[in-house]
Design a protein around this motif. Structure first.
Motif, mmCIF file in Angstrom:
data_model
loop_
_atom_site.group_PDB
_atom_site.id
_atom_site.type_symbol
_atom_site.label_atom_id
_atom_site.label_comp_id
_atom_site.label_asym_id
_atom_site.label_seq_id
_atom_site.Cartn_x
_atom_site.Cartn_y
_atom_site.Cartn_z
ATOM 1 N N GLU A 3 0.851 -1.187 0.000
ATOM 2 C CA GLU A 3 0.000 0.000 0.000
ATOM 3 C C GLU A 3 0.883 1.231 0.000
ATOM 4 O OE1 GLU A 3 -3.455 1.561 -0.650
ATOM 5 O OE2 GLU A 3 -3.264 -0.557 -0.292
ATOM 6 N N CYS A 4 0.625 2.143 -0.887
ATOM 7 C CA CYS A 4 1.444 3.346 -1.000
ATOM 8 C C CYS A 4 0.594 4.559 -0.687
ATOM 9 C CB CYS A 4 2.018 3.453 -2.416
ATOM 10 S SG CYS A 4 3.139 4.829 -2.574
ATOM 11 N N ALA A 5 1.176 5.492 0.023
ATOM 12 C CA ALA A 5 0.442 6.688 0.420
ATOM 13 C C ALA A 5 0.491 7.742 -0.674
ATOM 14 C CB ALA A 5 1.014 7.244 1.707
ATOM 15 N N VAL A 6 -0.441 7.666 -1.584
ATOM 16 C CA VAL A 6 -0.590 8.719 -2.583
ATOM 17 C C VAL A 6 -1.910 9.374 -2.251
ATOM 18 C CG1 VAL A 6 -0.907 9.283 -5.002
ATOM 19 C CG2 VAL A 6 0.697 7.512 -4.355
ATOM 20 N N THR A 7 -1.828 10.513 -1.598
ATOM 21 C CA THR A 7 -3.030 11.186 -1.146
ATOM 22 C C THR A 7 -3.670 11.944 -2.288
ATOM 23 O OG1 THR A 7 -1.743 13.090 -0.454
ATOM 24 C CG2 THR A 7 -2.190 11.412 1.208
ATOM 25 N N HIS A 40 -1.329 -3.240 -14.201
ATOM 26 C CA HIS A 40 -2.269 -3.856 -13.251
ATOM 27 C C HIS A 40 -1.696 -3.818 -11.841
ATOM 28 C CE1 HIS A 40 -5.336 -5.253 -15.978
ATOM 29 N NE2 HIS A 40 -4.411 -5.770 -16.777
ATOM 30 N N GLU A 41 -0.445 -4.198 -11.708
ATOM 31 C CA GLU A 41 0.200 -4.233 -10.393
ATOM 32 C C GLU A 41 0.264 -2.828 -9.777
ATOM 33 O OE1 GLU A 41 4.494 -5.448 -8.437
ATOM 34 O OE2 GLU A 41 3.941 -6.315 -10.382
ATOM 35 N N PHE A 46 -1.433 1.499 -5.988
ATOM 36 C CA PHE A 46 -1.822 2.878 -5.734
ATOM 37 C C PHE A 46 -3.337 3.064 -5.602
ATOM 38 C CE2 PHE A 46 2.373 3.327 -7.779
ATOM 39 C CZ PHE A 46 3.013 4.071 -6.800
ATOM 40 N N ALA A 47 -4.081 1.967 -5.793
ATOM 41 C CA ALA A 47 -5.549 1.990 -5.679
ATOM 42 C C ALA A 47 -6.176 3.036 -6.603
ATOM 43 C CB ALA A 47 -5.976 2.215 -4.228
ATOM 44 N N VAL A 48 -5.745 2.982 -7.870
ATOM 45 C CA VAL A 48 -6.266 3.893 -8.886
ATOM 46 C C VAL A 48 -6.569 3.094 -10.153
ATOM 47 C CG1 VAL A 48 -5.022 5.919 -8.007
ATOM 48 C CG2 VAL A 48 -3.956 4.472 -9.751
#
Length: 155
Positions: A3-7, A40-41, A46-48
Motif C-alpha cells: 500500500e502506497c500513500a498517494v493522497t 495492473h500491479e 496505488f488503488a487507482v
C-alpha cells in the motif's frame, strides 16, 4: 499488495504517482535497464484506475526516464540517474562548473533568473533555487537590485 500513500487532493493523482516512481528510479528500487511493474500491479498498489497509472508512466516516458519495449513492458533507461536529479541542481552544477573553470570570474555578474529560465526552459522559481544553492555554498552573493555576483574563493 504494497500500500502506497498517494493522497488525493491538490494536484493530479497521476503526477503524485509519477513522483513516487521517479523516486524509486532515483534510489535504485527500479535499477537502470530494469523492468517496471505492470499497469495492473501499479494500479492495485496505488488503488487507482489503470488509465491514471498509464498517465503517470507516460509522464516518465516524456521525461525519457523509461522506455517501452513492445510486448515486454516498460524499462528504466540506463541514463536515467542523472535525469532524475532535480533540474535546479543540474543548473547549479553547470553554473558551479563555470565558476570553477574561470569562465565566470570573481566579480562577474551571473545570468538573471529570467535568462537562466530561457536558457534551460524552466520557470524562474527553478532558476532561483539553483542560484540560491550557489549562494548557500558561498560561491555567489546577491546584491539587491543589481544581481548575483561571483565571490572570491574561500580557503
Amino acid at each position: 499488495m504494497v500500500e502506497c500513500a498517494v493522497t488525493r487532493g491538490s494536484g493530479a493523482t497521476y503526477r503524485k504517482i509519477a513522483e513516487v516512481l521517479r523516486g524509486r528510479i532515483a534510489d535504485g528500487t527500479y535499477p537502470a535497464a530494469g523492468r517496471l511493474p505492470g499497469e495492473h500491479e501499479l494500479s492495485r498498489e496505488f488503488a487507482v484506475a489503470r488509465d491514471t497509472v498509464r498517465r503517470a508512466l507516460r509522464a516518465l516516458q516524456d521525461e525519457q526516464l523509461v522506455t517501452v519495449v513492445t510486448g515486454l513492458g516498460r524499462f528504466v533507461r540506463s541514463d536515467s540517474a542523472e535525469k532524475v536529479r532535480p533540474t535546479y541542481e543540474r543548473i547549479a552544477a553547470d553554473l558551479r562548473a563555470l565558476i570553477e573553470n574561470g569562465s565566470l570570474s570573481v566579480g562577474s555578474l551571473l545570468p538573471s533568473e529570467a535568462r537562466i529560465g530561457e536558457r534551460y526552459g524552466v520557470a524562474r522559481f527553478t532558476a532561483r533555487r539553483a542560484l540560491e544553492q550557489l549562494e548557500a555554498a558561498g560561491l555567489v552573493e546577491c546584491v539587491h537590485g543589481r544581481g548575483r555576483f561571483v565571490l572570491p574563493r574561500r580557503p
